[in-house]
Design a protein around this motif. Structure first.
Motif, PDB file in Angstrom:
ATOM      1  N   ILE A  31       0.846  -1.195   0.000  1.00 47.28           N
ATOM      2  CA  ILE A  31       0.000   0.000   0.000  1.00 47.28           C
ATOM      3  C   ILE A  31       0.876   1.238   0.000  1.00 47.28           C
ATOM      4  CG2 ILE A  31      -1.684   1.308   1.342  1.00 47.28           C
ATOM      5  CD1 ILE A  31      -2.837  -1.250   2.337  1.00 47.28           C
ATOM      6  N   ALA A  66       1.661  -1.037  11.778  1.00 50.62           N
ATOM      7  CA  ALA A  66       1.326  -1.734  13.030  1.00 50.62           C
ATOM      8  C   ALA A  66       0.484  -2.983  12.754  1.00 50.62           C
ATOM      9  CB  ALA A  66       0.568  -0.801  13.964  1.00 50.62           C
ATOM     10  N   ARG A  67      -0.270  -2.964  11.647  1.00 49.05           N
ATOM     11  CA  ARG A  67      -1.105  -4.127  11.295  1.00 49.05           C
ATOM     12  C   ARG A  67      -0.331  -5.132  10.443  1.00 49.05           C
ATOM     13  NH1 ARG A  67      -6.781  -3.719  11.114  1.00 49.05           N
ATOM     14  NH2 ARG A  67      -6.721  -5.666   9.942  1.00 49.05           N
ATOM     15  N   ILE A 107      -2.194  -1.156  -3.913  1.00 48.91           N
ATOM     16  CA  ILE A 107      -3.289  -0.278  -3.488  1.00 48.91           C
ATOM     17  C   ILE A 107      -2.681   1.080  -3.158  1.00 48.91           C
ATOM     18  CG2 ILE A 107      -5.048   0.131  -1.699  1.00 48.91           C
ATOM     19  CD1 ILE A 107      -5.013  -2.864  -1.171  1.00 48.91           C
ATOM     20  N   GLU A 163      -7.427   7.097  13.686  1.00 54.58           N
ATOM     21  CA  GLU A 163      -7.666   5.901  14.520  1.00 54.58           C
ATOM     22  C   GLU A 163      -9.097   5.417  14.422  1.00 54.58           C
ATOM     23  OE1 GLU A 163      -4.653   6.622  18.228  1.00 54.58           O
ATOM     24  OE2 GLU A 163      -6.805   6.655  18.655  1.00 54.58           O
ATOM     25  N   LYS A 164     -10.026   6.376  14.367  1.00 52.93           N
ATOM     26  CA  LYS A 164     -11.449   6.027  14.383  1.00 52.93           C
ATOM     27  C   LYS A 164     -11.848   5.189  13.183  1.00 52.93           C
ATOM     28  CE  LYS A 164     -14.665   9.198  15.353  1.00 52.93           C
ATOM     29  NZ  LYS A 164     -15.312  10.510  15.387  1.00 52.93           N
ATOM     30  N   GLU A 165     -11.183   5.408  12.049  1.00 52.58           N
ATOM     31  CA  GLU A 165     -11.662   4.770  10.824  1.00 52.58           C
ATOM     32  C   GLU A 165     -10.659   3.846  10.134  1.00 52.58           C
ATOM     33  OE1 GLU A 165     -15.518   5.829  11.065  1.00 52.58           O
ATOM     34  OE2 GLU A 165     -14.618   4.511   9.565  1.00 52.58           O
ATOM     35  N   ASP A 167      -9.253   0.958  10.998  1.00 53.66           N
ATOM     36  CA  ASP A 167      -9.653  -0.458  11.011  1.00 53.66           C
ATOM     37  C   ASP A 167     -10.835  -0.699  10.091  1.00 53.66           C
ATOM     38  OD1 ASP A 167      -8.913  -1.729  14.400  1.00 53.66           O
ATOM     39  OD2 ASP A 167      -7.681  -1.406  12.607  1.00 53.66           O
ATOM     40  N   ASN A 168     -11.768   0.257  10.085  1.00 53.18           N
ATOM     41  CA  ASN A 168     -12.936   0.116   9.211  1.00 53.18           C
ATOM     42  C   ASN A 168     -12.514   0.168   7.748  1.00 53.18           C
ATOM     43  OD1 ASN A 168     -14.818  -0.106  11.273  1.00 53.18           O
ATOM     44  ND2 ASN A 168     -15.129   2.096  11.416  1.00 53.18           N
ATOM     45  N   LEU A 170      -9.581  -0.760   6.507  1.00 50.78           N
ATOM     46  CA  LEU A 170      -8.930  -2.034   6.188  1.00 50.78           C
ATOM     47  C   LEU A 170      -9.963  -3.154   6.067  1.00 50.78           C
ATOM     48  CD1 LEU A 170      -5.740  -1.874   8.410  1.00 50.78           C
ATOM     49  CD2 LEU A 170      -5.795  -2.079   5.943  1.00 50.78           C
ATOM     50  N   ILE A 173     -11.711  -2.783   2.739  1.00 50.06           N
ATOM     51  CA  ILE A 173     -10.825  -3.240   1.665  1.00 50.06           C
ATOM     52  C   ILE A 173     -10.794  -4.771   1.649  1.00 50.06           C
ATOM     53  CG2 ILE A 173      -8.446  -3.322   0.820  1.00 50.06           C
ATOM     54  CD1 ILE A 173      -8.037  -0.521   2.011  1.00 50.06           C
ATOM     55  N   GLN A 174     -10.721  -5.375   2.821  1.00 48.54           N
ATOM     56  CA  GLN A 174     -10.685  -6.843   2.905  1.00 48.54           C
ATOM     57  C   GLN A 174     -11.973  -7.461   2.352  1.00 48.54           C
ATOM     58  OE1 GLN A 174      -7.977  -8.940   3.982  1.00 48.54           O
ATOM     59  NE2 GLN A 174      -9.366 -10.265   2.851  1.00 48.54           N
ATOM     60  N   GLU A 175     -13.102  -6.787   2.610  1.00 50.51           N
ATOM     61  CA  GLU A 175     -14.376  -7.272   2.039  1.00 50.51           C
ATOM     62  C   GLU A 175     -14.316  -7.270   0.532  1.00 50.51           C
ATOM     63  OE1 GLU A 175     -18.195  -6.739   4.908  1.00 50.51           O
ATOM     64  OE2 GLU A 175     -17.860  -5.180   3.396  1.00 50.51           O
ATOM     65  N   PHE A 177     -11.603  -7.510  -1.216  1.00 47.49           N
ATOM     66  CA  PHE A 177     -10.715  -8.607  -1.585  1.00 47.49           C
ATOM     67  C   PHE A 177     -11.495  -9.923  -1.614  1.00 47.49           C
ATOM     68  CE2 PHE A 177      -7.374  -6.000  -2.027  1.00 47.49           C
ATOM     69  CZ  PHE A 177      -6.466  -5.795  -0.998  1.00 47.49           C
TER      70      PHE A 177
ATOM     71  N   SER B  34     -12.429   4.376  21.757  1.00 46.48           N
ATOM     72  CA  SER B  34     -11.500   3.456  21.097  1.00 46.48           C
ATOM     73  C   SER B  34     -10.135   4.110  21.002  1.00 46.48           C
ATOM     74  CB  SER B  34     -12.004   3.093  19.702  1.00 46.48           C
ATOM     75  OG  SER B  34     -12.021   4.228  18.865  1.00 46.48           O
ATOM     76  N   SER B  74     -15.395   2.257  15.717  1.00 45.20           N
ATOM     77  CA  SER B  74     -14.167   1.994  14.967  1.00 45.20           C
ATOM     78  C   SER B  74     -14.112   0.548  14.470  1.00 45.20           C
ATOM     79  CB  SER B  74     -12.946   2.272  15.849  1.00 45.20           C
ATOM     80  OG  SER B  74     -12.965   1.392  16.963  1.00 45.20           O
ATOM     81  N   ASN B  76     -16.980  -1.201  12.891  1.00 43.83           N
ATOM     82  CA  ASN B  76     -18.365  -1.397  12.466  1.00 43.83           C
ATOM     83  C   ASN B  76     -18.566  -2.597  11.554  1.00 43.83           C
ATOM     84  OD1 ASN B  76     -17.562  -0.380   9.994  1.00 43.83           O
ATOM     85  ND2 ASN B  76     -18.412   1.656  10.355  1.00 43.83           N
ATOM     86  N   PHE B 148      -4.711  -9.802   6.556  1.00 41.82           N
ATOM     87  CA  PHE B 148      -5.108  -8.844   5.531  1.00 41.82           C
ATOM     88  C   PHE B 148      -4.421  -9.209   4.216  1.00 41.82           C
ATOM     89  CE2 PHE B 148      -6.687  -4.971   3.919  1.00 41.82           C
ATOM     90  CZ  PHE B 148      -5.689  -4.407   3.142  1.00 41.82           C
ATOM     91  N   ILE B 150      -5.108 -10.817  -0.145  1.00 45.54           N
ATOM     92  CA  ILE B 150      -5.980 -11.453  -1.126  1.00 45.54           C
ATOM     93  C   ILE B 150      -5.442 -12.823  -1.494  1.00 45.54           C
ATOM     94  CG2 ILE B 150      -4.851 -10.435  -3.135  1.00 45.54           C
ATOM     95  CD1 ILE B 150      -7.658 -10.047  -4.299  1.00 45.54           C
TER      96      ILE B 150
END
Lengths: 289, 150
Positions: A31, A66-67, A107, A163-165, A167-168, A170, A173-175, A177, B34, B74, B76, B148, B150
């Motif tokens: 990315i 970090a992920r 990406i 921070e708030k978004e 994870d959402n 990612l 994006i995974q969905e 994928f 969070s 965070s 959802n 994470f 594909i």
């Protein structure tokens, strides 16, 4: 001694084969996080003049690192390119495409950040948009605002907003994928007739079909789950703006774009045509001579 | 005499026994806060007593995080996108996590925020701070979800 060496060689080659097969199963995307820039403004200029964007990009990158997600540094890629600082309009747009195209990123994420200062406190808004680098397809977008606080620490506010978004983002994006895995990857295919040719797509095949119809039939046959869409047909060009190809071959190897291009080219050659092909990312151009 | 004793016993038992409430997932979970690695959730549940209601509330928080996602938070989207598939493929792990309460190792902090005794049950609101990063890594290591990619 000789038997031992042979046994060792066999063991090493077997383990390499297993490793290669395992490597095919795991595809971690890379990315690159870049600044959003308006038309006629280069991403580099946006990055250098907008402190909020620099902070936001750093925070997003840190979040991905970090992920365990592989990231590519935007500015280091820009510096590698031998393009002058883009102050002129035409170079501005091509610089972004060049950076993305030459970065090796799967990406890219455009980041937009702005601060709001008011009587009730300050906050930061961010917009994160993820794109598939090859197809330009949008994968996810999120907007987020930090809490409004009486502080000038915009770096902290930016971090809070991201921070708030993150994870959402990612997870979305995974969905996508997962959908790609299920429905196939998108390629764009243009099949055209060379200017020097003495025929066009209305030429008849041996079966009495028009060449354009024949091309559509073979695309349908080789497309993953027969999924494709024709954007337009002229007398010398047919454009498929969406063709789905599988992610893996029957043997579990990665299904390359070039493989699909070869299948189409082969069918046209079987009709007796000479064929040239060009592949850039997920875009295939086949020219019938 | 014996008959009177039997009758009194039956009356005493029926008065003292409250209805047993079994766990059933609900959506009464919301985000309080969070950070980069954690999420703090408010989860409400009722059971015969406060302790049981608190345990159910914690389990409910985890199940929502894992299988449903927490709206306007965070997280959802759920950590596990396909619950049925995961239950089949990782039944042992998920039973251990949820029924045997090994989720406790992912709890940073938890406490009862409020508790209200009603006629046949106690309604308890629990606050639980979960290390989502650690939970996600554990799910990946145990192949419940994929990394994470594909």
């Amino acid at each position: 001694m000789m038997r031992l060496i042979i046994l060792l060689l066999i063991t090493v080659s077997m383990s390499m084969n297993i490793f290669a097969q395992e490597a095919d199963k795991i595809a971690q995307p890379t990315i690159m996080v870049i600044p959003f820039s308006k038309k006629h403004i280069s991403p580099r200029m946006e990055y250098e003049r907008n402190e909020m964007v620099r902070i936001a990009i750093t925070k997003v990158k840190e979040g991905f690192d970090a992920r365990g997600v592989n990231t590519i540094d935007f500015m280091s890629r820009v510096k590698q390119l031998s393009v002058n600082d883009a102050l002129e309009n035409d170079q501005a747009n091509s610089l972004k495409d060049e950076v993305i195209g030459n970065s090796g990123a799967d990406i890219y994420i455009e980041v937009e950040a702005s601060k709001n200062a008011g009587n009730s406190g300050n906050n930061v808004n961010v917009i994160l948009t993820a794109y598939d680098a090859f197809s330009g397809e949008s994968l996810a977008n999120k907007t987020s605002s930090s809490p409004t606080m009486y502080t000038d620490n915009f770096e902290k506010l930016t971090e809070k907003a991201i921070e708030k978004e993150l994870d959402n983002l990612l997870a979305t994006i995974q969905e996508k994928f997962n959908l790609i895995r299920e429905n196939g990857r998108t390629v764009v295919l243009t099949v055209g007739v060379s200017e020097d040719a003495d025929f066009d797509l209305d030429a008849e095949t041996d079966d009495g079909d028009f060449l354009s119809d024949y091309i559509e039939t073979i695309v349908e046959e080789f497309a993953f789950k027969n999924s494709y869409h024709v954007q337009g047909i002229t007398s010398n060009k047919i454009i498929f703006d969406l063709v789905k190809i599988p992610l893996k071959t029957e043997k579990g190897r990665n299904y390359r774009v070039s493989r699909f291009a070869s299948l189409i080219s082969r069918e046209l050659k079987n009709l007796g045509y000479e064929v040239n092909r060009t592949i850039v990312g997920n875009k295939i151009v086949i020219t019938i001579q | 005499m014996k008959k009177y004793i039997m009758l009194l016993s039956i009356i005493a038992i029926s008065c003292s026994t409250s209805q047993i409430i079994n766990y059933n997932r609900t959506g009464n979970v919301s985000e309080i806060n969070s950070t980069k690695d954690t999420i703090t959730l408010l989860s409400t549940y009722s059971a015969e007593n406060e302790n049981k209601a608190f345990e159910f509330a914690i389990r409910n928080a985890f199940e929502n995080l894992l299988f449903k996602g927490i709206p306007d938070s965070s997280q959802n989207l759920p950590l596990i996108s396909n619950e049925n598939k995961a239950m089949k493929q990782s039944e042992s792990y998920l039973n251990d996590l949820l029924k045997q309460k090994s989720y406790q190792k992912f709890i940073v902090e938890s406490y009862i925020d409020s508790s209200n005794k009603m006629k046949n049950a106690t309604l308890t609101a629990a606050v639980v701070k979960i290390d989502v990063d650690k939970l996600r890594r554990n799910l990946e290591e145990n192949k419940v979800i994929e990394k994470f990619g594909i």
